[in-house]
Design a protein around this motif. Sequence first.
Motif, short mmCIF file in Angstrom:
data_model
loop_
_atom_site.label_atom_id
_atom_site.label_comp_id
_atom_site.label_asym_id
_atom_site.label_seq_id
_atom_site.Cartn_x
_atom_site.Cartn_y
_atom_site.Cartn_z
N VAL A 202 44.60 44.41 41.73
CA VAL A 202 43.81 45.36 40.95
C VAL A 202 42.80 44.63 40.08
N GLU A 203 43.19 43.46 39.56
CA GLU A 203 42.37 42.76 38.58
C GLU A 203 41.59 41.57 39.14
N TYR A 204 42.01 41.06 40.31
CA TYR A 204 41.42 39.81 40.80
C TYR A 204 41.00 39.90 42.26
N ASP A 205 39.95 39.15 42.58
CA ASP A 205 39.52 38.93 43.95
C ASP A 205 39.94 37.52 44.37
N VAL A 206 40.20 37.33 45.65
CA VAL A 206 40.53 36.01 46.16
C VAL A 206 39.24 35.23 46.39
N ALA A 207 39.10 34.10 45.70
CA ALA A 207 37.91 33.26 45.85
C ALA A 207 38.10 32.24 46.96
N THR A 208 39.26 31.56 46.97
CA THR A 208 39.53 30.56 48.01
C THR A 208 41.01 30.59 48.37
N LEU A 209 41.30 30.12 49.58
CA LEU A 209 42.67 29.97 50.06
C LEU A 209 42.81 28.57 50.63
N SER A 210 43.85 27.84 50.20
CA SER A 210 44.12 26.52 50.72
C SER A 210 45.63 26.33 50.79
N GLN B 6 52.80 25.15 50.51
CA GLN B 6 52.61 26.46 49.90
C GLN B 6 51.15 26.89 50.03
N TYR B 7 50.94 28.20 50.07
CA TYR B 7 49.59 28.72 49.96
C TYR B 7 49.11 28.51 48.53
N VAL B 8 47.82 28.26 48.36
CA VAL B 8 47.22 28.17 47.03
C VAL B 8 46.03 29.12 46.99
N ALA C 4 38.56 36.99 38.26
CA ALA C 4 38.67 38.31 37.65
C ALA C 4 37.54 39.22 38.12
N LYS C 5 37.86 40.49 38.33
CA LYS C 5 36.86 41.46 38.76
C LYS C 5 35.99 41.94 37.61
N SER C 6 36.51 41.80 36.37
CA SER C 6 35.74 42.24 35.20
C SER C 6 36.08 41.36 34.01
N GLY C 7 35.26 41.47 32.96
CA GLY C 7 35.49 40.69 31.75
C GLY C 7 36.62 41.23 30.90
N ALA C 8 37.18 42.39 31.28
CA ALA C 8 38.26 42.99 30.50
C ALA C 8 39.61 42.37 30.82
N VAL C 9 39.68 41.55 31.86
CA VAL C 9 40.94 40.94 32.30
C VAL C 9 41.31 39.79 31.37
N ALA C 10 42.61 39.59 31.16
CA ALA C 10 43.08 38.59 30.20
C ALA C 10 42.64 37.17 30.58
N TYR C 11 42.66 36.86 31.87
CA TYR C 11 42.31 35.52 32.32
C TYR C 11 41.14 35.61 33.29
N ASP C 12 40.17 34.74 33.12
CA ASP C 12 38.99 34.77 33.98
C ASP C 12 39.32 34.28 35.39
N ARG C 13 40.28 33.34 35.48
CA ARG C 13 40.59 32.75 36.78
C ARG C 13 42.07 32.39 36.83
N LEU C 14 42.68 32.56 38.00
CA LEU C 14 44.06 32.16 38.23
C LEU C 14 44.14 31.22 39.42
N LYS C 15 45.04 30.26 39.35
CA LYS C 15 45.38 29.44 40.50
C LYS C 15 46.85 29.68 40.78
N MET C 16 47.14 30.24 41.97
CA MET C 16 48.48 30.73 42.29
C MET C 16 49.06 29.99 43.50
N TRP C 17 50.25 29.40 43.32
CA TRP C 17 50.99 28.77 44.41
C TRP C 17 51.99 29.79 44.96
N VAL C 18 52.01 29.98 46.28
CA VAL C 18 52.82 31.03 46.91
C VAL C 18 53.66 30.45 48.03
N LEU C 19 54.97 30.74 48.03
CA LEU C 19 55.85 30.33 49.11
C LEU C 19 55.45 31.02 50.41
#
Length: 249
Positions: free
Chosen positions: A133-141, A146-148, A153-168
């Motif tokens: 709802v809040e984020y678009d995927v910029a890159t996948l590696s 693990q996936y990274v 963020a889709k808007s400036g109202a989101v708490a964090y401008d960018r996330l880096k997520m490690w996924v099993l």
Amino acid sequence: MKPNPVSSAFCLMLIIMAPMIGFSEPLTGEQILEAVDRNLQPGDLEMYRKIINIEPDGTKKEFVLWFLKKDRDKVVTLFVSPASETGRATLRLGDNMWLYIPNVGKPIRITSMQSVVGGVFNNADIMRLDYGVEYDVATLSEDQGQYVLELKAKSGAVAYDRLKMWVLKKELVPTRIDCFAATGMLIKTLNFKEIKDIGDGVVRPAVMETDSPLYKGYRSIMVSANLKKRSLPDEVFTLNYLSRVKDLR
């Protein structure tokens, strides 16, 4: 030269069997993020969350919240303990958040970066919507099996401008999320632990821990349990209903 019937049959068999032997298309970043959301918060639900704030000297303060979610962008939480907080409730509708305090005239507007429980978790962490709802995927590696996902963020109202997520790869749940400001500064790291059934057959990390370079020596832990699928009317997720949420437990 005549075609070899044996070779032709073998090639046809490979085509038919390809999906069964792993020749399927790799997942896209969007598909991975959708699966993460589905596994962490599968649809309309209720569950309990214990939040433990730990100070540098080892002092702890605990809160228990009853968490309700509907669709992808409606969240209500009710304070169950400590006794001094009982009856308080919060509402999140998209980017908008409110805090209800008994004996106060009307709900108070709050922001995503504030915290209704103190500690390192902010309101966005506690009342989190689906990441999609809040984020678009910029890159996948990939990193160490693990996936990274790099999320923007889709808007400036989101708490964090960018996330880096490690996924099993197998479970499609996160193990770690680094949260960044628009300046590129690391705000906090979320670590996900103890993958298990937290209720209603939902297998996901039961524990989320966080620390922050902005709050050295402080830690906060969130434990999720007793998840149940539950559909509630839209009326529950309104400002007028906050004073009555406790009646639904």
